[in-house]
Design a protein around this motif. Structure first.
Motif, PDB file in Angstrom:
ATOM      1  N   ALA A 255     -48.510 -20.993  10.520  1.00 18.88           N
ATOM      2  CA  ALA A 255     -47.172 -20.865  11.103  1.00 18.88           C
ATOM      3  C   ALA A 255     -46.614 -19.463  10.869  1.00 18.88           C
ATOM      4  O   ALA A 255     -46.076 -18.839  11.787  1.00 18.88           O
TER       5      ALA A 255
ATOM      6  N   ARG B  39     -43.587 -27.361  12.018  1.00 19.18           N
ATOM      7  CA  ARG B  39     -43.066 -27.042  13.351  1.00 19.18           C
ATOM      8  C   ARG B  39     -42.207 -25.786  13.269  1.00 19.18           C
ATOM      9  O   ARG B  39     -41.287 -25.703  12.472  1.00 19.18           O
ATOM     10  N   VAL B  40     -42.539 -24.819  14.108  1.00 17.95           N
ATOM     11  CA  VAL B  40     -41.779 -23.581  14.210  1.00 17.95           C
ATOM     12  C   VAL B  40     -40.901 -23.661  15.450  1.00 17.95           C
ATOM     13  O   VAL B  40     -41.365 -24.063  16.521  1.00 17.95           O
ATOM     14  N   GLU B  41     -39.636 -23.288  15.294  1.00 20.12           N
ATOM     15  CA  GLU B  41     -38.712 -23.218  16.421  1.00 20.12           C
ATOM     16  C   GLU B  41     -38.004 -21.872  16.377  1.00 20.12           C
ATOM     17  O   GLU B  41     -37.447 -21.493  15.344  1.00 20.12           O
TER      18      GLU B  41
ATOM     19  N   ILE C 263     -45.636 -16.473  13.639  1.00 21.13           N
ATOM     20  CA  ILE C 263     -44.298 -15.862  13.660  1.00 21.13           C
ATOM     21  C   ILE C 263     -44.418 -14.346  13.557  1.00 21.13           C
ATOM     22  O   ILE C 263     -43.783 -13.599  14.303  1.00 21.13           O
TER      23      ILE C 263
ATOM     24  N   TYR D 149     -39.125 -20.536  21.819  1.00 22.68           N
ATOM     25  CA  TYR D 149     -40.537 -20.815  21.555  1.00 22.68           C
ATOM     26  C   TYR D 149     -40.648 -21.912  20.512  1.00 22.68           C
ATOM     27  O   TYR D 149     -39.782 -22.063  19.652  1.00 22.68           O
ATOM     28  N   THR D 150     -41.737 -22.643  20.584  1.00 15.26           N
ATOM     29  CA  THR D 150     -41.980 -23.700  19.606  1.00 15.26           C
ATOM     30  C   THR D 150     -43.484 -23.887  19.445  1.00 15.26           C
ATOM     31  O   THR D 150     -44.266 -23.530  20.325  1.00 15.26           O
ATOM     32  N   GLY D 151     -43.882 -24.439  18.309  1.00 10.39           N
ATOM     33  CA  GLY D 151     -45.291 -24.713  18.056  1.00 10.39           C
ATOM     34  C   GLY D 151     -45.460 -25.521  16.784  1.00 10.39           C
ATOM     35  O   GLY D 151     -44.636 -25.438  15.873  1.00 10.39           O
TER      36      GLY D 151
ATOM     37  N   ALA E 155     -44.128 -29.614  21.616  1.00  8.33           N
ATOM     38  CA  ALA E 155     -44.626 -28.369  21.025  1.00  8.33           C
ATOM     39  C   ALA E 155     -46.141 -28.294  21.156  1.00  8.33           C
ATOM     40  O   ALA E 155     -46.832 -29.304  21.042  1.00  8.33           O
TER      41      ALA E 155
ATOM     42  N   ARG F 160     -50.270 -22.803  18.153  1.00  4.39           N
ATOM     43  CA  ARG F 160     -49.761 -21.541  18.700  1.00  4.39           C
ATOM     44  C   ARG F 160     -48.314 -21.727  19.136  1.00  4.39           C
ATOM     45  O   ARG F 160     -47.855 -22.846  19.354  1.00  4.39           O
ATOM     46  N   LEU F 161     -47.616 -20.620  19.271  1.00  6.59           N
ATOM     47  CA  LEU F 161     -46.256 -20.644  19.799  1.00  6.59           C
ATOM     48  C   LEU F 161     -46.320 -20.578  21.320  1.00  6.59           C
ATOM     49  O   LEU F 161     -47.111 -19.829  21.873  1.00  6.59           O
ATOM     50  N   SER F 162     -45.513 -21.358  21.981  1.00  8.51           N
ATOM     51  CA  SER F 162     -45.450 -21.295  23.441  1.00  8.51           C
ATOM     52  C   SER F 162     -43.996 -21.438  23.876  1.00  8.51           C
ATOM     53  O   SER F 162     -43.144 -21.920  23.131  1.00  8.51           O
TER      54      SER F 162
END
Length: 110
Positions: free
Chosen positions: A67, A7-9, A71, A57-59, A38, A42-44
């Motif tokens: 990931a 998970r990207v934040e 980024i 943004y998160t994904g 999330a 993709r990031l949204s």
């Protein structure tokens, strides 16, 4: 069978116009993230009613490479990413060495 989700934040201090961007990756190992807002792959933009306004943004991604690619597409100048692991053995995510960019490669901080 083991599974993992990355998970990207991406957060930003909105109290300043030039607030810095903070990027974190949490590796969920053999567990699912507690929230499912999330997007996958993709990031949204984070929903304002669900997240703190600092979260931009998160994904969720299946691999670390996916990931990192997302980024880099959104923030090509980023050179440091904070990292966490959240496994079934831990109640909370544990901070691990951050990733530092060296050219086109990402390496854990020594």
């Amino acid at each position: 069978m083991a599974y993992q989700t990355f998970r990207v934040e991406i957060t930003r201090d909105e109290t300043r116009d030039d607030g810095p961007v903070g990027i974190e990756i949490t590796a969920y190992i053999d567990r699912m993230p507690e929230t499912n807002e999330a997007t996958i792959g993709r990031l949204s933009r984070a929903q304002r009613g669900v997240w703190n306004s600092r979260l931009q943004y998160t994904g969720d991604f299946d691999t670390l490479a996916e990931a990192l690619a997302a980024i880099m597409a959104a923030y090509p100048d980023v050179d440091r990413i904070r990292c966490y692991e959240h496994s079934v053995d831990n109640e909370f995510a544990v901070e691990v060495a951050p990733l530092l960019r060296s050219g086109k490669k990402w390496l854990p901080e020594a």
